[in-house]
Design a protein around this motif. Structure first.
Motif, PDB file in Angstrom:
ATOM      1  N   THR A 283      19.039  96.250  49.624  1.00 48.10           N
ATOM      2  CA  THR A 283      18.426  94.922  49.591  1.00 48.10           C
ATOM      3  C   THR A 283      17.668  94.636  50.874  1.00 48.10           C
ATOM      4  N   HIS A 284      18.323  94.863  51.998  1.00 41.97           N
ATOM      5  CA  HIS A 284      17.659  94.615  53.286  1.00 41.97           C
ATOM      6  C   HIS A 284      16.448  95.533  53.459  1.00 41.97           C
ATOM      7  N   LEU A 285      16.568  96.788  53.030  1.00 45.57           N
ATOM      8  CA  LEU A 285      15.454  97.731  53.148  1.00 45.57           C
ATOM      9  C   LEU A 285      14.274  97.276  52.296  1.00 45.57           C
ATOM     10  N   THR A 286      14.545  96.852  51.072  1.00 51.07           N
ATOM     11  CA  THR A 286      13.469  96.384  50.188  1.00 51.07           C
ATOM     12  C   THR A 286      12.771  95.163  50.759  1.00 51.07           C
ATOM     13  N   LEU A 287      13.551  94.210  51.272  1.00 56.79           N
ATOM     14  CA  LEU A 287      12.954  93.006  51.845  1.00 56.79           C
ATOM     15  C   LEU A 287      12.170  93.321  53.117  1.00 56.79           C
ATOM     16  N   ALA A 288      12.557  94.370  53.828  1.00 62.31           N
ATOM     17  CA  ALA A 288      11.804  94.777  55.015  1.00 62.31           C
ATOM     18  C   ALA A 288      10.457  95.392  54.634  1.00 62.31           C
ATOM     19  N   LEU A 289      10.384  96.036  53.458  1.00 58.16           N
ATOM     20  CA  LEU A 289       9.188  96.749  53.055  1.00 58.16           C
ATOM     21  C   LEU A 289       8.219  95.937  52.204  1.00 58.16           C
ATOM     22  N   THR A 290       8.750  95.056  51.361  1.00 57.56           N
ATOM     23  CA  THR A 290       7.911  94.430  50.352  1.00 57.56           C
ATOM     24  C   THR A 290       7.171  93.200  50.862  1.00 57.56           C
ATOM     25  N   THR A 291       6.053  92.935  50.215  1.00 53.59           N
ATOM     26  CA  THR A 291       5.341  91.655  50.367  1.00 53.59           C
ATOM     27  C   THR A 291       5.118  91.023  48.998  1.00 53.59           C
ATOM     28  N   VAL A 292       5.820  91.548  47.979  1.00 50.42           N
ATOM     29  CA  VAL A 292       5.660  91.090  46.590  1.00 50.42           C
ATOM     30  C   VAL A 292       6.768  90.108  46.252  1.00 50.42           C
ATOM     31  N   PRO A 293       6.444  88.853  45.973  1.00 48.83           N
ATOM     32  CA  PRO A 293       7.490  87.848  45.729  1.00 48.83           C
ATOM     33  C   PRO A 293       8.421  88.183  44.568  1.00 48.83           C
ATOM     34  N   TRP A 294       7.863  88.700  43.447  1.00 50.16           N
ATOM     35  CA  TRP A 294       8.730  88.935  42.293  1.00 50.16           C
ATOM     36  C   TRP A 294       9.727  90.060  42.572  1.00 50.16           C
ATOM     37  N   LEU A 295       9.333  91.044  43.386  1.00 52.69           N
ATOM     38  CA  LEU A 295      10.258  92.112  43.747  1.00 52.69           C
ATOM     39  C   LEU A 295      11.364  91.579  44.651  1.00 52.69           C
ATOM     40  N   ALA A 296      10.991  90.719  45.595  1.00 54.64           N
ATOM     41  CA  ALA A 296      12.000  90.096  46.454  1.00 54.64           C
ATOM     42  C   ALA A 296      12.976  89.267  45.624  1.00 54.64           C
ATOM     43  N   GLY A 297      12.449  88.512  44.655  1.00 59.82           N
ATOM     44  CA  GLY A 297      13.323  87.714  43.801  1.00 59.82           C
ATOM     45  C   GLY A 297      14.261  88.574  42.976  1.00 59.82           C
ATOM     46  N   GLY A 298      13.737  89.681  42.440  1.00 60.62           N
ATOM     47  CA  GLY A 298      14.571  90.566  41.638  1.00 60.62           C
ATOM     48  C   GLY A 298      15.690  91.195  42.435  1.00 60.62           C
ATOM     49  N   VAL A 299      15.381  91.635  43.664  1.00 59.49           N
ATOM     50  CA  VAL A 299      16.413  92.263  44.479  1.00 59.49           C
ATOM     51  C   VAL A 299      17.451  91.233  44.924  1.00 59.49           C
ATOM     52  N   LEU A 300      17.051  89.976  45.063  1.00 64.22           N
ATOM     53  CA  LEU A 300      18.014  88.938  45.430  1.00 64.22           C
ATOM     54  C   LEU A 300      18.985  88.646  44.290  1.00 64.22           C
ATOM     55  N   VAL A 301      18.519  88.765  43.046  1.00 65.46           N
ATOM     56  CA  VAL A 301      19.443  88.608  41.913  1.00 65.46           C
ATOM     57  C   VAL A 301      20.511  89.706  41.952  1.00 65.46           C
ATOM     58  N   VAL A 302      20.064  90.949  42.158  1.00 69.25           N
ATOM     59  CA  VAL A 302      21.012  92.075  42.244  1.00 69.25           C
ATOM     60  C   VAL A 302      21.954  91.877  43.425  1.00 69.25           C
ATOM     61  N   PHE A 303      21.400  91.421  44.543  1.00 66.77           N
ATOM     62  CA  PHE A 303      22.214  91.187  45.731  1.00 66.77           C
ATOM     63  C   PHE A 303      23.258  90.104  45.463  1.00 66.77           C
ATOM     64  N   GLY A 304      22.872  89.062  44.722  1.00 64.64           N
ATOM     65  CA  GLY A 304      23.826  88.009  44.372  1.00 64.64           C
ATOM     66  C   GLY A 304      24.976  88.544  43.541  1.00 64.64           C
ATOM     67  N   VAL A 305      24.666  89.427  42.592  1.00 65.84           N
ATOM     68  CA  VAL A 305      25.720  90.066  41.791  1.00 65.84           C
ATOM     69  C   VAL A 305      26.649  90.862  42.699  1.00 65.84           C
ATOM     70  N   GLN A 306      26.063  91.602  43.650  1.00 66.34           N
ATOM     71  CA  GLN A 306      26.862  92.439  44.540  1.00 66.34           C
ATOM     72  C   GLN A 306      27.784  91.617  45.426  1.00 66.34           C
ATOM     73  N   THR A 307      27.258  90.576  46.066  1.00 69.75           N
ATOM     74  CA  THR A 307      28.084  89.814  46.999  1.00 69.75           C
ATOM     75  C   THR A 307      29.257  89.146  46.288  1.00 69.75           C
ATOM     76  N   THR A 308      28.998  88.632  45.089  1.00 68.51           N
ATOM     77  CA  THR A 308      30.076  88.003  44.338  1.00 68.51           C
ATOM     78  C   THR A 308      31.114  89.032  43.893  1.00 68.51           C
ATOM     79  N   SER A 309      30.659  90.162  43.393  1.00 66.58           N
ATOM     80  CA  SER A 309      31.583  91.209  42.955  1.00 66.58           C
ATOM     81  C   SER A 309      32.413  91.729  44.120  1.00 66.58           C
ATOM     82  N   TRP A 310      31.773  91.911  45.278  1.00 69.87           N
ATOM     83  CA  TRP A 310      32.493  92.363  46.476  1.00 69.87           C
ATOM     84  C   TRP A 310      33.567  91.353  46.859  1.00 69.87           C
ATOM     85  N   GLY A 311      33.203  90.070  46.894  1.00 71.05           N
ATOM     86  CA  GLY A 311      34.157  89.034  47.282  1.00 71.05           C
ATOM     87  C   GLY A 311      35.340  88.958  46.335  1.00 71.05           C
ATOM     88  N   ILE A 312      35.081  89.035  45.037  1.00 66.02           N
ATOM     89  CA  ILE A 312      36.154  88.971  44.047  1.00 66.02           C
ATOM     90  C   ILE A 312      37.064  90.194  44.155  1.00 66.02           C
TER      91      ILE A 312
END
Length: 384
Positions: A283-312
């Motif tokens: 996620t951090h690597l993609t956000l460092a590389l991209t300038t495309v908003p929809w790609l940033a939004g998509g990776v943030l959805v995946v990141f949200g799934v990950q952080t919640t799953s990790w916490g649970i």
């Protein structure tokens, strides 16, 4: 417990929005406005370990109920002061600090109660439902509701929060008596705290998870400390676009709460935890590389799934592993590492962004998470 948690979370979210709005209506000083959020988090740094020790000493259910009523009373004072025109910034800060102290006690006690109420094989599902309720109430409902209620009248959102605390206390009082409390025959408070820290330090898997979480929070908060500027300058988004990105992250968190228990059952905790570290680095690597908003939004959805799953997953492992007399203390150590990591990361992110640019914290976060994954890979096998 689920209903009480959702209700109090809703009230917390309303106050989290209304507090800075109240300060902004009294002063234009940015530091004072930012301080409204900081002062509510400060107790986690100052008293979380003490709160965990107390939660292991007393009847935890009674503690949660009492804390809820005290927090409601503190908000009642704030409602009266705002309604009468005496609601100064120091008064708000004092009330928010009391609410924060109460939160450290209530959260420590609740985390320790859950394994005594829910069967071990249902803990992951219970944690997922609590997380889902938090995401819906705090991220999707409370923020717009708090702003709207403040527009109705400045005192109204704080009155609503007080009512939610009373309602949550009443609901929690109906939870059946929890075995294992009250406890007696303890040593001093300092020795109690030290016992919890020693137990965690001596458990390799949980110690590794705690340190990884703390360092991960440093990396995450350093990268996202100036995310609003990243969205505007790097992605070229207007303010509404920034809001959409935050919504994407919250939506991923909600999705994660719905699938985490099933992913854990299908893949196993070890695979889920290892994958989570890789997803975060990616996620951090993609956000460092991209300038495309929809790609940033998509990776943030995946990141949200990950952080919640990790916490649970980590919460479930901790609840299944830590002995009942130590649960609140160990949970408080986790909370201290989490909050301390977030505070250090936010500070580091502000400095790095100023001197190295907005993208630099994401590169550093990606490298940090890759190193954490490499260092913990073998140990995480013990998660099962």
């Amino acid at each position: 417990m689920w209903a009480a948690s959702a209700l109090s979370t809703l009230g917390d979210g309303v106050t989290l929005v209304a507090g800075p709005l109240l300060v902004a209506s009294r002063t234009s000083d940015p530091a004072l406005v930012a301080g409204a959020a900081f002062v509510q988090q400060l107790p986690w740094l100052l008293v979380s370990l003490v709160s965990g020790a107390y939660a292991d000493r007393v009847d935890r259910r009674a503690l949660v109920v009492a804390v809820g009523l005290v927090r409601a009373a503190a908000l009642g004072v704030l409602v009266w002061s705002v309604a009468t025109g005496t609601g100064t910034v120091p008064v708000l800060y004092a009330v928010l600090f009391v609410l924060g102290v109460g939160e450290t006690l209530a959260e420590s006690a609740t985390a320790a109660i859950l394994p005594a109420v829910v069967p071990p094989d249902r803990l992951a599902t219970a944690n997922a439902r609590l997380t889902g309720a938090f995401t819906v109430a705090h991220q999707f409902v409370a923020k717009p509701l708090g702003a709207w209620l403040f527009g109705v009248a400045a005192a109204v959102p704080f009155g609503v929060d007080a009512v939610t605390f009373v309602g949550a206390a009443a609901l929690f009082a109906t939870v059946r008596p929890v075995p294992g409390a009250p406890r007696t025959g303890r040593s001093g408070l300092r020795a109690d705290i030290a016992a919890g820290v020693r137990w965690l330090a001596g458990h390799r898997l949980l110690r590794t998870l705690a340190v990884a979480m703390g360092l991960g929070n440093v990396a995450f908060c350093a990268a996202f400390a100036t995310f609003v500027l990243y969205a505007r300058q790097r992605l070229g988004l207007p303010p509404v676009g920034y809001g959409v990105l935050l919504t994407a992250l919250a939506a991923g968190g909600l999705l994660g709460s719905l699938v985490a228990a099933r992913l854990r059952a299908r893949l196993g905790p070890a695979v889920l935890l290892r994958a989570g570290l890789l997803v975060e680095a990616g996620t951090h690597l993609t956000l460092a590389l991209t300038t495309v908003p929809w790609l940033a939004g998509g990776v943030l959805v995946v990141f949200g799934v990950q952080t919640t799953s990790w916490g649970i997953t980590t919460a479930t492992l901790r609840q299944q592993t830590v002995p009942d007399p130590l649960r609140a203390r160990v949970a408080s150590v986790y909370a201290l590492l989490e909050t301390g990591g977030a505070a250090l990361g936010s500070l580091a992110g502000a400095v790095l962004s100023r001197y190295l640019g907005l993208v630099a914290p994401f590169w550093i976060a990606a490298l940090t998470m890759a190193l954490i994954a490499a260092a913990t890979w073998r140990t995480l096998r013990a998660a099962g």
